[in-house]
Design an enzyme around this catalytic site. Sequence first.
Site, mmCIF file in Angstrom:
data_model
loop_
_atom_site.group_PDB
_atom_site.id
_atom_site.type_symbol
_atom_site.label_atom_id
_atom_site.label_comp_id
_atom_site.label_asym_id
_atom_site.label_seq_id
_atom_site.Cartn_x
_atom_site.Cartn_y
_atom_site.Cartn_z
ATOM 1 N N ASN A 10 6.085 -44.474 -26.672
ATOM 2 C CA ASN A 10 6.726 -43.907 -27.861
ATOM 3 C C ASN A 10 6.233 -44.682 -29.090
ATOM 4 O O ASN A 10 6.474 -45.884 -29.202
ATOM 5 C CB ASN A 10 8.250 -44.024 -27.696
ATOM 6 C CG ASN A 10 8.991 -43.430 -28.875
ATOM 7 O OD1 ASN A 10 8.542 -43.545 -30.008
ATOM 8 N ND2 ASN A 10 10.123 -42.815 -28.612
ATOM 9 N N HIS A 13 7.895 -46.209 -33.794
ATOM 10 C CA HIS A 13 8.139 -47.389 -34.630
ATOM 11 C C HIS A 13 6.888 -47.924 -35.311
ATOM 12 O O HIS A 13 6.979 -48.764 -36.194
ATOM 13 C CB HIS A 13 8.901 -48.447 -33.832
ATOM 14 C CG HIS A 13 10.265 -47.928 -33.465
ATOM 15 N ND1 HIS A 13 11.161 -47.507 -34.430
ATOM 16 C CD2 HIS A 13 10.836 -47.672 -32.270
ATOM 17 C CE1 HIS A 13 12.249 -47.046 -33.819
ATOM 18 N NE2 HIS A 13 12.073 -47.126 -32.516
ATOM 19 N N ARG A 48 12.626 -36.678 -36.227
ATOM 20 C CA ARG A 48 14.061 -36.638 -36.536
ATOM 21 C C ARG A 48 14.312 -35.780 -37.755
ATOM 22 O O ARG A 48 13.431 -35.612 -38.603
ATOM 23 C CB ARG A 48 14.592 -38.053 -36.784
ATOM 24 C CG ARG A 48 14.576 -38.938 -35.544
ATOM 25 C CD ARG A 48 15.268 -40.253 -35.825
ATOM 26 N NE ARG A 48 16.696 -40.117 -35.709
ATOM 27 C CZ ARG A 48 17.427 -40.587 -34.691
ATOM 28 N NH1 ARG A 48 16.860 -41.239 -33.706
ATOM 29 N NH2 ARG A 48 18.719 -40.403 -34.666
ATOM 30 N N ARG A 52 12.750 -40.212 -40.393
ATOM 31 C CA ARG A 52 12.746 -41.643 -40.707
ATOM 32 C C ARG A 52 11.549 -42.369 -40.114
ATOM 33 O O ARG A 52 11.209 -43.451 -40.516
ATOM 34 C CB ARG A 52 14.043 -42.307 -40.251
ATOM 35 C CG ARG A 52 14.141 -42.473 -38.761
ATOM 36 C CD ARG A 52 15.384 -43.244 -38.401
ATOM 37 N NE ARG A 52 16.585 -42.458 -38.594
ATOM 38 C CZ ARG A 52 17.724 -42.656 -37.923
ATOM 39 N NH1 ARG A 52 17.797 -43.633 -37.057
ATOM 40 N NH2 ARG A 52 18.763 -41.895 -38.103
ATOM 41 N N HIS A 193 14.619 -45.599 -22.417
ATOM 42 C CA HIS A 193 15.471 -46.190 -23.455
ATOM 43 C C HIS A 193 15.816 -47.627 -23.112
ATOM 44 O O HIS A 193 16.411 -47.903 -22.075
ATOM 45 C CB HIS A 193 16.765 -45.405 -23.726
ATOM 46 C CG HIS A 193 17.213 -45.574 -25.159
ATOM 47 N ND1 HIS A 193 17.895 -46.678 -25.593
ATOM 48 C CD2 HIS A 193 17.011 -44.800 -26.249
ATOM 49 C CE1 HIS A 193 18.111 -46.552 -26.894
ATOM 50 N NE2 HIS A 193 17.570 -45.441 -27.324
HETATM 51 N N1 PXP Z 1 13.311 -41.627 -24.278
HETATM 52 C C1 PXP Z 1 14.046 -41.000 -25.230
HETATM 53 C C2 PXP Z 1 14.519 -39.620 -24.954
HETATM 54 C C3 PXP Z 1 14.323 -41.627 -26.465
HETATM 55 O O1 PXP Z 1 15.058 -40.998 -27.406
HETATM 56 C C4 PXP Z 1 13.805 -42.909 -26.706
HETATM 57 C C5 PXP Z 1 14.049 -43.594 -28.014
HETATM 58 O O2 PXP Z 1 13.448 -42.885 -29.026
HETATM 59 C C6 PXP Z 1 13.030 -43.510 -25.699
HETATM 60 C C7 PXP Z 1 12.817 -42.857 -24.489
HETATM 61 C C8 PXP Z 1 12.411 -44.865 -25.883
HETATM 62 O O3 PXP Z 1 13.382 -45.820 -26.041
HETATM 63 P P1 PXP Z 1 12.973 -47.267 -26.513
HETATM 64 O O4 PXP Z 1 12.371 -47.122 -27.876
HETATM 65 O O5 PXP Z 1 14.251 -48.021 -26.498
HETATM 66 O O6 PXP Z 1 11.961 -47.772 -25.525
#
Ligand code: PXP
Length: 241
Positions: A10, A13, A48, A52, A193
Site C-alpha cells: 500500500n 503514505h 479517500r 488526503r 492492517h
Molecule cells: N488493507 C486495507 C483494506 C486497508 O484499508 C489498509 C490501510 O489503508 C491496509 C490494508 C494497510 O494497512 P497498514 O497501512 O496498516 O499496513
Amino acid sequence: MKSPIRLGVNIDHVATIRNARGGLHPDPLRAAEVAASAGADGLTVHLREDRRHITDADLQRLSAKVSLPINLEMAATEEMLSIALRHKPNAACIVPERREERTTEGGLDALGGHNHLQPIVTRLRDNHIRVSLFIEPSIAQIEASARLGVDIVELHTGRYSNLDGDAQAAEWQRLEAGARHARSLGLEVHMGHGLTFDNVAAIARIPEVQELNIGHFIIGEAVFVGLAEAIRHMRATIDRA
Ligand code: PXP
C-alpha cells in the site's frame, strides 16, 4: 519457490509525505516501480473522499504505467463506483470510511449494509472487477459477504496488531477460524492492517491466506532502510513463515 502468499504494498503514505509539502516528491509512481522490482505482487491504493493521500491523477498514472495489479480501496459511494468503473482496477476493496478517522478503523458492515452494498458489488462484478470486502473476522460478516456474491474477503488484522499476549492469541484464533470458514464458502482470503515484521509471520502461517496488504509499516521502515529493502525484508519474513 514462489511464495503462495501475494504481497500487496500500500503506497498511500508515499502520497501522504508528498502532500505534506504540496509538491511532486516523493512520487507514488516511483514507489510503485520500486515495489514491482523488490518483489511486490500488487499495489494497494485508497482513494479517500477527502483525497488526503492518493489523488485521482495518481490513480490515473498508476493505472496507465504500472504493470502490477492494482487493488483499489474505496468507500461504497456512487462517486467511487464511477471512478472504479473508469479505471478498471484488478480488484476493488470496499472499506468503511469516515472522514474524521485517522485510518480505516474497523471493518465494513456487510450484514447491516446489504441493501446498500449489493448494487455496488453487482456493478463492479458485471464490469469484470473482482470485489473484496474489508471486514472483521466474524462468521456473520463472512457469511454476509458470501451472500453478496463477492470474490474476496480481506479480514481486518487491526485488532490483532494492537493486542499482545493471550488477547492477541485469541484474536489470531478468530482470524484463523474466519479464514477457514471463508475458504469453505469459496471466498479468496486476504488480510491486512497494522502488519509489521514482528507480527506478520503468525498471520502468514494461516494456510488459507492468499494475499497480505501492508502499507504504513513498510513506508515507515523505508525511511531507515529504503523502500526496496523494506519490501524485500517483508517478503522474506512472509516466505519464511
Ligand atoms: N488493507 C486495507 C483494506 C486497508 O484499508 C489498509 C490501510 O489503508 C491496509 C490494508 C494497510 O494497512 P497498514 O497501512 O496498516 O499496513
